[in-house]
Design a protein around this motif. Structure first.
Motif, PDB file in Angstrom:
ATOM      1  N   ALA A 290       0.834  -1.207   0.000  1.00 57.28           N
ATOM      2  CA  ALA A 290       0.000   0.000   0.000  1.00 57.28           C
ATOM      3  C   ALA A 290       0.869   1.257   0.000  1.00 57.28           C
ATOM      4  N   ASP A 291       1.939   1.250   0.783  1.00 54.10           N
ATOM      5  CA  ASP A 291       2.849   2.403   0.791  1.00 54.10           C
ATOM      6  C   ASP A 291       3.454   2.634  -0.590  1.00 54.10           C
ATOM      7  N   GLN A 292       3.820   1.559  -1.277  1.00 55.12           N
ATOM      8  CA  GLN A 292       4.395   1.707  -2.608  1.00 55.12           C
ATOM      9  C   GLN A 292       3.396   2.320  -3.577  1.00 55.12           C
ATOM     10  N   ARG A 293       2.130   1.953  -3.458  1.00 54.81           N
ATOM     11  CA  ARG A 293       1.109   2.541  -4.330  1.00 54.81           C
ATOM     12  C   ARG A 293       0.941   4.036  -4.020  1.00 54.81           C
ATOM     13  N   LEU A 294       0.935   4.382  -2.736  1.00 55.18           N
ATOM     14  CA  LEU A 294       0.801   5.790  -2.361  1.00 55.18           C
ATOM     15  C   LEU A 294       1.982   6.607  -2.874  1.00 55.18           C
ATOM     16  N   VAL A 295       3.181   6.082  -2.711  1.00 50.40           N
ATOM     17  CA  VAL A 295       4.374   6.804  -3.180  1.00 50.40           C
ATOM     18  C   VAL A 295       4.331   6.957  -4.696  1.00 50.40           C
ATOM     19  N   ARG A 296       3.865   5.925  -5.413  1.00 50.95           N
ATOM     20  CA  ARG A 296       3.746   6.021  -6.874  1.00 50.95           C
ATOM     21  C   ARG A 296       2.801   7.137  -7.274  1.00 50.95           C
ATOM     22  N   LEU A 297       1.820   7.433  -6.439  1.00 47.74           N
ATOM     23  CA  LEU A 297       0.864   8.520  -6.697  1.00 47.74           C
ATOM     24  C   LEU A 297       1.357   9.868  -6.163  1.00 47.74           C
ATOM     25  N   GLY A 298       2.582   9.893  -5.659  1.00 47.74           N
ATOM     26  CA  GLY A 298       3.145  11.142  -5.161  1.00 47.74           C
ATOM     27  C   GLY A 298       2.661  11.511  -3.778  1.00 47.74           C
ATOM     28  N   LEU A 299       2.177  10.536  -3.020  1.00 51.85           N
ATOM     29  CA  LEU A 299       1.646  10.786  -1.685  1.00 51.85           C
ATOM     30  C   LEU A 299       2.578  10.179  -0.634  1.00 51.85           C
ATOM     31  N   PRO A 300       2.503  10.672   0.602  1.00 51.16           N
ATOM     32  CA  PRO A 300       3.363  10.110   1.654  1.00 51.16           C
ATOM     33  C   PRO A 300       2.989   8.668   1.964  1.00 51.16           C
ATOM     34  N   ALA A 301       3.991   7.854   2.295  1.00 51.41           N
ATOM     35  CA  ALA A 301       3.731   6.496   2.771  1.00 51.41           C
ATOM     36  C   ALA A 301       2.915   6.568   4.054  1.00 51.41           C
ATOM     37  N   ARG A 302       2.064   5.577   4.252  1.00 52.87           N
ATOM     38  CA  ARG A 302       1.157   5.592   5.401  1.00 52.87           C
ATOM     39  C   ARG A 302       1.652   4.702   6.540  1.00 52.87           C
ATOM     40  N   TYR A 303       2.327   3.600   6.237  1.00 52.70           N
ATOM     41  CA  TYR A 303       2.586   2.584   7.250  1.00 52.70           C
ATOM     42  C   TYR A 303       4.062   2.420   7.622  1.00 52.70           C
ATOM     43  N   GLY A 304       4.965   2.494   6.679  1.00 52.51           N
ATOM     44  CA  GLY A 304       6.370   2.298   6.964  1.00 52.51           C
ATOM     45  C   GLY A 304       6.758   0.859   7.219  1.00 52.51           C
ATOM     46  N   SER A 305       5.977  -0.092   6.716  1.00 49.63           N
ATOM     47  CA  SER A 305       6.272  -1.512   6.927  1.00 49.63           C
ATOM     48  C   SER A 305       7.228  -2.028   5.866  1.00 49.63           C
ATOM     49  N   GLU A 306       7.959  -3.096   6.212  1.00 52.93           N
ATOM     50  CA  GLU A 306       8.869  -3.764   5.293  1.00 52.93           C
ATOM     51  C   GLU A 306       8.228  -5.050   4.776  1.00 52.93           C
ATOM     52  N   ASN A 307       8.675  -5.489   3.600  1.00 51.85           N
ATOM     53  CA  ASN A 307       8.195  -6.739   3.036  1.00 51.85           C
ATOM     54  C   ASN A 307       8.792  -7.919   3.806  1.00 51.85           C
ATOM     55  N   PRO A 308       7.968  -8.752   4.453  1.00 53.47           N
ATOM     56  CA  PRO A 308       8.509  -9.865   5.240  1.00 53.47           C
ATOM     57  C   PRO A 308       8.760 -11.133   4.425  1.00 53.47           C
ATOM     58  N   PHE A 309       8.354 -11.137   3.140  1.00 45.64           N
ATOM     59  CA  PHE A 309       8.387 -12.369   2.360  1.00 45.64           C
ATOM     60  C   PHE A 309       9.564 -12.363   1.392  1.00 45.64           C
TER      61      PHE A 309
END
Length: 337
Positions: free
Chosen positions: A282-301
């Motif tokens: 979700a953060d990556q989608r927000l950043v792609r839209l020029g918006l701030p990341a919301r969660y700051g989570s890392e990919n665990p997989f």
């Protein structure tokens, strides 16, 4: 004929391909043609043997997963016809959307074949096809989709800024939340099985669906970029807040699905890990839209980090010699997992 400059969302049905106003959309159409595959190329025979090895929890997960797949692409295809093709006024873009509709049909056929193979019991199979009605976690995701379809379905044309904002929100929903989050969540379960040496037929078909969906998402984001360049006042602070809230709602719905699939947890796959993964996406989608990341989570997989290199280089090596599709250059996914 008027010489007035037209914008992408201006009402009408532009037919003129020369001079080409949006050549990048045409190039995306040409690239999609090179990416042709058919369901008949996917060998599911070994999957039947693997299914018998799965635990009850894993079999539940697979049943839910293919039930979602069977409905998800149909919803995307309906929105494409009812909304996107209707309002994106570019013959180059409509060429691509026509090709995308074909690809969605292939995906639906793939999931139909999966259900017929994985669920031999007719009653169980019928229940999976009717998942929107009888599986609450899938119904919640479908209702999220329908809410944004209903926002614009009855608009004959985008006459006002309010209409165009509603259309943009619909497009962002399908690019960032449905194809870009719901499907990416589902793909993670598939590749978790593959990382354990299971269900290679499902993984092979999913590789090719993943390629298609990544391209669909990239096209949609390019449409959004184009609209924002042509009409920069449409995407204002209020819309930014709406988009962030939309992603939050999508993550919540997908987490309900994760609870359903994972139960109390399976080795290497549980709801908490999926929460981190979905928040990262979700953060990556927000950043792609020029918006701030919301969660700051890392990919665990770790198996998703490898997804852009494992097996995909073999995609065109598997093409039957009867195919008359010219393929040039290298093929790779984006890294937005």
């Amino acid at each position: 004929m008027s010489t007035q400059t037209k914008n992408l969302l201006d009402p009408g049905f532009e037919l003129t391909l020369r001079p080409m106003r949006y050549p990048d959309f045409y190039e995306r159409y040409r690239d999609a043609i090179k990416n042709t595959w058919t369901v008949e190329e996917v060998d599911l025979h070994s999957d039947v043997t693997d299914l018998a090895k799965l635990s009850a929890g894993e079999q539940h997960m697979i049943g839910r997963l293919v039930a979602f797949f069977a409905t998800g692409d149909s919803i995307v295809a309906n929105n494409l016809v009812l909304t996107l093709y209707k309002h994106i006024n570019s013959p180059e873009a409509r060429l691509y959307l026509s090709r995308q509709l074909f690809e969605e049909a292939v995906h639906v056929q793939f999931y139909l074949t999966l259900l017929d193979t994985y669920l031999p019991d007719p009653d169980e199979r019928a229940g999976a096809f009717d998942a929107v009605e009888n599986i609450p976690s899938i119904r919640e995701k479908a209702q999220f989709c329908f809410k944004w379809i209903n926002e614009v379905e009855k608009l004959d044309s985008l006459q006002t800024k309010a209409d165009r904002r509603r259309f943009l929100l619909n497009l962002i929903c399908f690019a960032a939340c449905i194809e870009g989050l719901f499907f990416y969540g589902a793909f993670a379960y598939v590749y978790w099985f593959r990382s354990r040496g299971l269900l290679h037929g499902l993984a092979t078909g999913t590789n090719w669906v993943f390629r298609d969906e990544s391209a669909h998402m990239a096209f949609a984001f390019q449409v959004i970029d184009t609209v924002r360049q042509e009409e920069p006042d449409l995407f204002d602070d209020d819309m930014a807040k709406e988009v962030t809230a939309m992603l939050e709602e999508a993550v919540k719905a997908e987490l309900q699905f994760a609870h359903d699939l994972c139960g109390k947890g399976l080795p290497g796959m549980n709801t908490e890990s999926m929460r981190e993964y979905l928040q990262c996406v979700a953060d990556q989608r927000l950043v792609r839209l020029g918006l701030p990341a919301r969660y700051g989570s890392e990919n665990p997989f770790s198996f998703m980090e490898l997804q852009n290199v494992q097996e995909l280089t073999n995609f065109f090596e598997r093409r039957p010699s009867a195919y008359q599709v010219a393929v040039e250059g290298s093929v790779s996914f984006d890294d937005d997992f």
